[in-house]
Design a protein around this motif. Sequence first.
Motif, PDB file in Angstrom:
ATOM      1  N   GLY A 102     -34.926  -6.722   3.197  1.00 60.23           N
ATOM      2  CA  GLY A 102     -34.694  -7.989   3.883  1.00 60.23           C
ATOM      3  C   GLY A 102     -35.957  -8.696   4.317  1.00 60.23           C
ATOM      4  N   VAL A 103     -36.958  -7.937   4.767  1.00 59.82           N
ATOM      5  CA  VAL A 103     -38.177  -8.568   5.309  1.00 59.82           C
ATOM      6  C   VAL A 103     -39.304  -8.629   4.288  1.00 59.82           C
ATOM      7  N   ALA A 104     -39.051  -8.184   3.061  1.00 61.79           N
ATOM      8  CA  ALA A 104     -40.111  -8.143   2.040  1.00 61.79           C
ATOM      9  C   ALA A 104     -40.749  -9.525   1.864  1.00 61.79           C
ATOM     10  N   PRO A 105     -42.077  -9.588   1.961  1.00 64.83           N
ATOM     11  CA  PRO A 105     -42.748 -10.888   1.827  1.00 64.83           C
ATOM     12  C   PRO A 105     -42.908 -11.338   0.383  1.00 64.83           C
ATOM     13  N   GLY A 106     -42.739 -10.424  -0.559  1.00 66.70           N
ATOM     14  CA  GLY A 106     -42.926 -10.765  -1.972  1.00 66.70           C
ATOM     15  C   GLY A 106     -42.136  -9.852  -2.868  1.00 66.70           C
ATOM     16  N   GLN A 107     -42.195 -10.125  -4.162  1.00 67.30           N
ATOM     17  CA  GLN A 107     -41.403  -9.382  -5.128  1.00 67.30           C
ATOM     18  C   GLN A 107     -41.800  -7.908  -5.214  1.00 67.30           C
ATOM     19  N   ALA A 108     -43.095  -7.626  -5.168  1.00 67.41           N
ATOM     20  CA  ALA A 108     -43.564  -6.248  -5.306  1.00 67.41           C
ATOM     21  C   ALA A 108     -43.028  -5.371  -4.174  1.00 67.41           C
ATOM     22  N   THR A 109     -43.079  -5.885  -2.943  1.00 67.77           N
ATOM     23  CA  THR A 109     -42.567  -5.124  -1.801  1.00 67.77           C
ATOM     24  C   THR A 109     -41.070  -4.892  -1.927  1.00 67.77           C
ATOM     25  N   ALA A 110     -40.352  -5.920  -2.378  1.00 72.78           N
ATOM     26  CA  ALA A 110     -38.905  -5.789  -2.539  1.00 72.78           C
ATOM     27  C   ALA A 110     -38.569  -4.732  -3.585  1.00 72.78           C
ATOM     28  N   VAL A 111     -39.282  -4.732  -4.698  1.00 76.72           N
ATOM     29  CA  VAL A 111     -39.025  -3.746  -5.747  1.00 76.72           C
ATOM     30  C   VAL A 111     -39.265  -2.333  -5.222  1.00 76.72           C
TER      31      VAL A 111
END
Length: 411
Positions: A102-111
Amino acid sequence: MSVSAPGRAQAGRPAAKAGARRAATLAFAAQGVSVAAVYTTVPAVTEHLKMTPLLTTTTLVAVALMAGAGSFLGLAAVRVAGPVPTTRGALVTAAAALTLIGVAPGQATAVCAYVLFGLAIGALDVGINTRAAAIERAYGRSVFGSFYAAWSVGAVVSALLTAGAARLEWPVAGGLTVQAGILLVIAVCICAHALPAAAESTSPSAQPPLGRRLWTRLLPFGLVLLVVYVVDSTVSAWSAVYLRQTLAASLTVAPMAYAAYQAGTVVGRAATDRLVQRFGAGAVVRTAALSVAGALAGMAAAPSWPFAVLAAGAVGLGASVLAPLCLASAARLRPGASEAVLARLNLFNYAGVVTGGAVSGLLGSTGEFRLAYAAPAVLAVLVLGAARHFTQPPSAAVQEPATASAVQPKS
């Protein structure tokens, strides 16, 4: 999970079995919440982070692959600490992953967060199913269906929370944080209850080698589980996107197909144990397979989102009985080493998730979501051939002798 000798003396009492069943029910509900939280927020997360369809598909496939790896981490944890501590740890990890998505600032963190979630959910699978198999042995009758009914209730609640958060125009982080909080509360609430010694898996040192023959005996159940999770991942991971992209539904309406699917599973799973006792596992499996095939065809042909929502509910009604009966029958192949059997069977589970999620995502990215729902309808017919392998638990419940040392678990 080990308990003291005094604890063993109380293990045969109905209160201990009932307490263990309640705790397991909560854990299954928590897993339903966590999986639904991930799948129903896919459209919002991808739009927020501007993820391409290919990246979204790859990420969901990675979740399934990591869940397969997580199954063997869970197996190791169950053998060291027991299924209940393993379940607690996996729930806490899944909650952290949901928050991070939910709080991921970008795609890499979300992945990375999705990958962490996959590992957690795989470990959770082994922990809760191992515990469920032991509880069913203690009861001496079919109870697996009730656990998966709780899973579905949790999933419905989570899907409705996602829809409500979208309706209130909350950021995706808000909804996922609430659902992560639910997991943490349940992780704190569940506790261990002593079961009869014969219901528990043996210790690692007492377990005989599983051997190659076990894989042969697992194949019919593996085939069924593969098909079930092709269907499940196609509906779960992509129904919200299907409604949004193909049937022009709003973000508020898009999660409703998933909610209907899980509502159907609640009804089906709530009736599973009684149906098995009345008609037998094989007959229930055959009827369910035919129902799934027809409902998927209806979903593929839906002219608008209300029809797709109704068809998704019908898919859930039929598919709901297959996974719990499959896992319960497979666990009875080697009662003393159910955690090892279930970890191996989970490979078919996640192979189905990978296949269904990847193929559906690729077809959807080319505008062919209808075909993505028509193809699994054909696969569902294959389940008919495996129905004869499904068994039912012994009619008599496991009895605990007067002293813990008087019995040795059967391998």
